[in-house]
Scaffold this active site. Structure first.
Site, PDB file in Angstrom:
ATOM      1  CB  ALA A   9      -0.939  -0.001   1.211  1.00  0.00           C
ATOM      2  CG  MET A  13       2.501   0.440  -9.565  1.00  0.00           C
ATOM      3  SD  MET A  13       1.618   1.417 -10.778  1.00  0.00           S
ATOM      4  CE  MET A  13       0.302   0.295 -11.209  1.00  0.00           C
ATOM      5  CD  GLU A  40       5.293   6.544   7.211  1.00  0.00           C
ATOM      6  OE1 GLU A  40       4.926   7.296   6.290  1.00  0.00           O
ATOM      7  OE2 GLU A  40       6.431   6.067   7.305  1.00  0.00           O
ATOM      8  CB  ALA A 123      -3.334  -7.523 -15.688  1.00  0.00           C
ATOM      9  CG  PHE A 126      -3.760  -3.481 -14.137  1.00  0.00           C
ATOM     10  CD1 PHE A 126      -5.032  -4.019 -13.988  1.00  0.00           C
ATOM     11  CD2 PHE A 126      -2.716  -4.077 -13.468  1.00  0.00           C
ATOM     12  CE1 PHE A 126      -5.250  -5.123 -13.190  1.00  0.00           C
ATOM     13  CE2 PHE A 126      -2.928  -5.191 -12.664  1.00  0.00           C
ATOM     14  CZ  PHE A 126      -4.204  -5.705 -12.523  1.00  0.00           C
ATOM     15  CG  HIS A 153       9.673  -0.371 -17.484  1.00  0.00           C
ATOM     16  ND1 HIS A 153       9.689  -1.116 -18.630  1.00  0.00           N
ATOM     17  CD2 HIS A 153       8.383  -0.371 -17.049  1.00  0.00           C
ATOM     18  CE1 HIS A 153       8.471  -1.563 -18.899  1.00  0.00           C
ATOM     19  NE2 HIS A 153       7.654  -1.126 -17.953  1.00  0.00           N
ATOM     20  CE  LYS A 157       9.412  -3.884 -15.411  1.00  0.00           C
ATOM     21  NZ  LYS A 157       8.340  -4.322 -14.511  1.00  0.00           N
TER      22      LYS A 157
HETATM   23  P1  NAD Z   1       7.481  -0.119  -5.238  1.00  0.00           P
HETATM   24  O1  NAD Z   1       8.851  -0.596  -4.874  1.00  0.00           O
HETATM   25  O2  NAD Z   1       7.240   1.354  -5.277  1.00  0.00           O
HETATM   26  O3  NAD Z   1       6.397  -0.751  -4.250  1.00  0.00           O
HETATM   27  C1  NAD Z   1       6.431  -2.054  -3.778  1.00  0.00           C
HETATM   28  C2  NAD Z   1       5.979  -2.020  -2.343  1.00  0.00           C
HETATM   29  O4  NAD Z   1       5.819  -3.372  -1.878  1.00  0.00           O
HETATM   30  C3  NAD Z   1       7.003  -1.344  -1.404  1.00  0.00           C
HETATM   31  O5  NAD Z   1       6.356  -0.369  -0.650  1.00  0.00           O
HETATM   32  C4  NAD Z   1       7.525  -2.491  -0.546  1.00  0.00           C
HETATM   33  O6  NAD Z   1       7.858  -2.097   0.774  1.00  0.00           O
HETATM   34  C5  NAD Z   1       6.316  -3.434  -0.548  1.00  0.00           C
HETATM   35  N1  NAD Z   1       6.682  -4.814  -0.242  1.00  0.00           N
HETATM   36  C6  NAD Z   1       7.834  -5.480  -0.492  1.00  0.00           C
HETATM   37  N2  NAD Z   1       7.779  -6.729  -0.036  1.00  0.00           N
HETATM   38  C7  NAD Z   1       6.536  -6.885   0.519  1.00  0.00           C
HETATM   39  C8  NAD Z   1       5.863  -7.950   1.156  1.00  0.00           C
HETATM   40  N3  NAD Z   1       6.467  -9.141   1.336  1.00  0.00           N
HETATM   41  N4  NAD Z   1       4.611  -7.740   1.617  1.00  0.00           N
HETATM   42  C9  NAD Z   1       3.987  -6.541   1.444  1.00  0.00           C
HETATM   43  N5  NAD Z   1       4.590  -5.489   0.850  1.00  0.00           N
HETATM   44  C10 NAD Z   1       5.842  -5.661   0.392  1.00  0.00           C
HETATM   45  O7  NAD Z   1       7.147  -0.797  -6.655  1.00  0.00           O
HETATM   46  P2  NAD Z   1       6.050  -0.340  -7.717  1.00  0.00           P
HETATM   47  O8  NAD Z   1       6.662   0.549  -8.731  1.00  0.00           O
HETATM   48  O9  NAD Z   1       4.835   0.085  -7.004  1.00  0.00           O
HETATM   49  O10 NAD Z   1       5.771  -1.719  -8.462  1.00  0.00           O
HETATM   50  C11 NAD Z   1       5.253  -2.832  -7.784  1.00  0.00           C
HETATM   51  C12 NAD Z   1       5.098  -3.997  -8.746  1.00  0.00           C
HETATM   52  O11 NAD Z   1       4.095  -3.670  -9.709  1.00  0.00           O
HETATM   53  C13 NAD Z   1       6.330  -4.352  -9.561  1.00  0.00           C
HETATM   54  O12 NAD Z   1       6.420  -5.742  -9.727  1.00  0.00           O
HETATM   55  C14 NAD Z   1       6.071  -3.666 -10.902  1.00  0.00           C
HETATM   56  O13 NAD Z   1       6.754  -4.292 -11.971  1.00  0.00           O
HETATM   57  C15 NAD Z   1       4.595  -3.888 -11.023  1.00  0.00           C
HETATM   58  N6  NAD Z   1       3.866  -3.011 -11.926  1.00  0.00           N
HETATM   59  C16 NAD Z   1       2.838  -3.574 -12.602  1.00  0.00           C
HETATM   60  C17 NAD Z   1       2.063  -2.794 -13.418  1.00  0.00           C
HETATM   61  C18 NAD Z   1       0.900  -3.433 -14.127  1.00  0.00           C
HETATM   62  O14 NAD Z   1       0.191  -2.752 -14.882  1.00  0.00           O
HETATM   63  N7  NAD Z   1       0.645  -4.714 -13.919  1.00  0.00           N
HETATM   64  C19 NAD Z   1       2.322  -1.425 -13.555  1.00  0.00           C
HETATM   65  C20 NAD Z   1       3.375  -0.868 -12.853  1.00  0.00           C
HETATM   66  C21 NAD Z   1       4.136  -1.672 -12.021  1.00  0.00           C
END
Ligand code: NAD
Length: 265
Positions: A9, A13, A40, A123, A126, A153, A157
């Protein structure tokens, strides 16, 4: 009202999903989980003001306490398989945005979904534009089977190539095979390993990682004296939110595993 918990959260994303869920009249944001920003406020992190819902640690315990209808996961590739398993073992529907799941892991998650009579939607992308980019690529592939993909990207990533690039390449490959079309032979000798990119089937995929990018992809088709290039740019993470919200609303009515947003459009 569908009760939605967001895993990851506080991420880039995840915090957008918190905002999108909160702003949707048919959805209720009920909880946020992560391994960072614990305690937080989820609303503060999402830039929508205090919601009185702190980021919690521990997915299983949070599911037991909060009992959401749907979990949306945007975490990291290393943990997504286990996260999805935990959610479905609790009989809760799952929407997976996190990339990095292999085809065999997806199949296994589908079986777990069936066993627990719950649904999972995955997906790699999205955004509506990206889904259309893949559709158009499938249409072009039989006529112009020579294809390469460049995906670009941001440097944070964690996986490469992107899930979208892999899926696009698979779709191009399937479409050209179905049409008995073949790519022209690649006569290049690599003097530096990786110069021709990674191969998905035999389609070269080149991954660029630079700060400043969000999520972008070009699909290049070569022909006899002509080229056709499709380019898609996600300029802001909010571009993914209509797709995420659609998936949250539809996952409950699609039994088992569904892969790809095109199935919900
Ligand atoms: P990010 O690093 O900003 O966020 C990931 C979050 O997950 C972090 O806050 C981290 O602390 C938390 N996290 C890590 N391990 C965890 C766990 N075991 N339990 C709960 N939370 C945990 O990354 P992001 O840019 O938000 O991307 C997240 C994922 O989404 C990546 O795999 C990215 O490739 C993917 N993504 C997918 C799409 C889509 O359309 N499907 C689009 C953008 C990003």
């Amino acid at each position: 009202m569908l009760r939605v918990l967001v895993n990851g959260a506080d991420g880039r994303m995840g915090s957008q999903v918190v905002k999108a869920v909160y702003e949707d009249k048919e959805l209720e944001f009920v909880g946020g989980v992560s391994v960072t920003s614990i305690g937080e406020d989820c609303g503060e992190l999402a830039g929508i003001g205090t919601l009185g819902i702190p980021v919690r640690e521990g997915l299983a315990k949070s599911l037991e306490d909060i009992k959401p209808d749907v979990v949306v996961d945007f975490t990291i590739p290393k943990v997504i398989f286990d996260n999805a398993k935990i959610v479905m073992e609790h009989g809760i529907h799952m929407v997976v945005g996190t990339t990095g799941l292999t085809a065999s892991q997806r199949t296994e998650l589908g079986k777990i979904a069936d066993e627990h009579k719950t649904n999972i939607f995955i997906a790699p992308n999205f955004s509506i534009g990206a889904v259309l980019m893949m559709k158009v690529s499938e249409i072009i592939a039989p006529y112009m089977p020579d294809a390469e993909i460049i995906e670009l990207h941001h440097n944070n990533k964690l996986d490469a190539p992107s899930g979208t690039a892999i899926l696009t390449a698979e779709k191009i490959n399937d479409a050209r095979k179905a049409a008995h079309a073949e790519a022209a032979p690649d006569k290049t000798h690599e003097s530096l390993e990786g110069a021709r990119g990674a191969k998905v089937d035999d389609i070269p995929v080149h991954s660029v990682r630079l700060q400043g990018y969000v999520a972008h992809q070009q699909v290049l088709f070569g022909g006899y004296g002509e080229l056709l290039t499709i380019r898609h740019d996600s300029l802001d993470r909010k571009s993914f939110m209509p797709g995420v919200i659609l998936a949250v609303k539809k996952v409950g009515s699609h039994p088992g595993l569904t892969f790809g947003l095109e199935n919900f459009l």
